[in-house]
Write a protein that holds these residues in place. Structure first.
Motif, PDB file in Angstrom:
ATOM      1  N   GLU A  18       0.812  -1.215   0.000  1.00 30.81           N
ATOM      2  CA  GLU A  18       0.000   0.000   0.000  1.00 30.81           C
ATOM      3  C   GLU A  18       0.849   1.270   0.000  1.00 30.81           C
ATOM      4  O   GLU A  18       0.374   2.335  -0.410  1.00 30.81           O
ATOM      5  N   ASP A  19       2.087   1.165   0.448  1.00 28.19           N
ATOM      6  CA  ASP A  19       2.962   2.335   0.490  1.00 28.19           C
ATOM      7  C   ASP A  19       3.811   2.483  -0.764  1.00 28.19           C
ATOM      8  O   ASP A  19       4.681   3.344  -0.831  1.00 28.19           O
ATOM      9  N   SER A  20       3.569   1.660  -1.775  1.00 31.25           N
ATOM     10  CA  SER A  20       4.327   1.739  -3.017  1.00 31.25           C
ATOM     11  C   SER A  20       3.787   2.850  -3.913  1.00 31.25           C
ATOM     12  O   SER A  20       2.572   3.096  -3.958  1.00 31.25           O
ATOM     13  N   THR A  21       4.686   3.508  -4.654  1.00 29.62           N
ATOM     14  CA  THR A  21       4.240   4.516  -5.617  1.00 29.62           C
ATOM     15  C   THR A  21       3.453   3.877  -6.754  1.00 29.62           C
ATOM     16  O   THR A  21       2.712   4.558  -7.461  1.00 29.62           O
ATOM     17  N   ALA A  22       3.603   2.563  -6.951  1.00 30.27           N
ATOM     18  CA  ALA A  22       2.874   1.866  -8.009  1.00 30.27           C
ATOM     19  C   ALA A  22       1.475   1.452  -7.573  1.00 30.27           C
ATOM     20  O   ALA A  22       0.656   1.055  -8.406  1.00 30.27           O
ATOM     21  N   TYR A  23       1.182   1.542  -6.281  1.00 26.70           N
ATOM     22  CA  TYR A  23      -0.113   1.079  -5.751  1.00 26.70           C
ATOM     23  C   TYR A  23      -1.261   1.909  -6.318  1.00 26.70           C
ATOM     24  O   TYR A  23      -1.172   3.131  -6.447  1.00 26.70           O
ATOM     25  N   THR A  24      -2.351   1.233  -6.674  1.00 26.10           N
ATOM     26  CA  THR A  24      -3.599   1.897  -7.043  1.00 26.10           C
ATOM     27  C   THR A  24      -4.747   1.184  -6.329  1.00 26.10           C
ATOM     28  O   THR A  24      -4.594   0.020  -5.914  1.00 26.10           O
ATOM     29  N   PRO A  25      -5.878   1.841  -6.181  1.00 23.23           N
ATOM     30  CA  PRO A  25      -7.033   1.181  -5.547  1.00 23.23           C
ATOM     31  C   PRO A  25      -7.526  -0.035  -6.324  1.00 23.23           C
ATOM     32  O   PRO A  25      -8.284  -0.843  -5.782  1.00 23.23           O
TER      33      PRO A  25
END
Length: 292
Positions: free
Chosen positions: A272-279
């Protein structure tokens, strides 16, 4: 310059242990990480950051751009347990007349170049390759090489799946399929199968393989054991971008993972803390067959 960068890094990690939280969008990564920890009843009790300058180049209007690598370490407390999470970030700082004016993370590109016919498993001979998967050896390899690259293998800018393949091979999984890049799982003679290096190809190879390395999909992360694999589709578009290996469990029995591309150790599985994360993120949880 070095002193300014170090002070800046110390201020950054201070946000994780400070009672004062910034709420602007520049700190979205901090807020997501802290939110995830709170939902797990966990907290960062100590944080440390160091940096190493990779290169410098002149910018415009008396500016200088500095590409550097930051090493973050977080001591996390959850219930009565403590563990250390580590992560490497590639960052770019901008200096104006010797003064730091901007700093940002260089977002990793998890996607390998597009490849046609990534898998051609159908029609293979159903040849048994018997082996015992040694989870401890796989995890030991993952710990040894989480922030470096084994010179016995080729490395890539997008190295996540290559690293996981090496971990699985260290655990005893046999290569097969050479020299057909669309079949099996292998790296040999400066060549490799798509399933060895491409996240989306590994996602399909693990449950579809009929010999050698095989895995069973499970429905929840807590069902995974050390040495098992998680695949990530950050955009939720059906094409998987990233692969990690389970190297630990937190106090609730949830996976902690190691990875390459953004080199990480004992990172909480959800990213969840990754810059690649999306909902829209989707996951696949694969339990490696112990006996073949």
């Amino acid at each position: 310059m070095r002193d300014q960068l170090q002070k800046h890094l110390e201020n950054m990690v201070g946000l994780y242990v400070s009672s004062e939280r910034l709420s602007n969008s520049a700190d979205l990564k901090v807020e997501r990480k802290l939110g995830g920890l709170q939902r797990r009843n966990a907290e960062i009790v100590k944080a440390k950051a160091t940096g190493a300058i990779i290169k410098k180049e002149q910018g415009e209007n008396e500016t200088e751009l500095v590409h550097y690598r930051a090493h973050f370490q977080y001591l996390i407390k959850q219930k009565s347990s403590l563990y250390i999470e580590e992560e490497m970030e590639e960052r770019e700082a901008e200096f104006y007349k010797g003064v730091l004016v901007d700093d940002k993370e260089i977002e990793p590109d998890y996607e390998m170049p597009s490849m046609l016919n990534e898998l051609q498993e159908s029609g293979e001979a159903d040849v048994r390759l018997k082996f015992h998967y040694d989870r401890l050896k796989a995890v030991q390899y993952a710990e040894t090489w989480w922030n470096s690259y084994n010179p016995a293998y080729k490395s890539f800018d997008v190295d996540c799946t290559n690293y996981i393949s090496q971990c699985l091979h260290a655990g005893g999984a046999p290569m097969r399929g050479y020299p057909n890049r669309g079949k099996g799982w292998w790296m040999q003679n400066n060549n490799w199968s798509y399933s060895w290096t491409v996240a989306n190809a590994m996602r399909w190879h693990l449950p579809g393989s009929n010999a050698g390395l095989q895995a069973k999909e499970v429905t929840a992360p807590e069902q995974l054991l050390l040495g098992d694999v998680i695949c990530y589709d950050f955009q939720g578009d059906g094409r998987f971008d990233h692969t990690t290996i389970v190297t630990g469990k937190d106090a609730d029995g949830m996976p902690l993972v190691n990875a390459h591309t953004t080199n990480s150790r004992m990172r909480y599985w959800a990213y969840e803390d990754s810059t690649a994360y999306t909902p829209n993120i989707k996951y696949k949880f694969f339990s490696i067959n112990d006996q073949n």
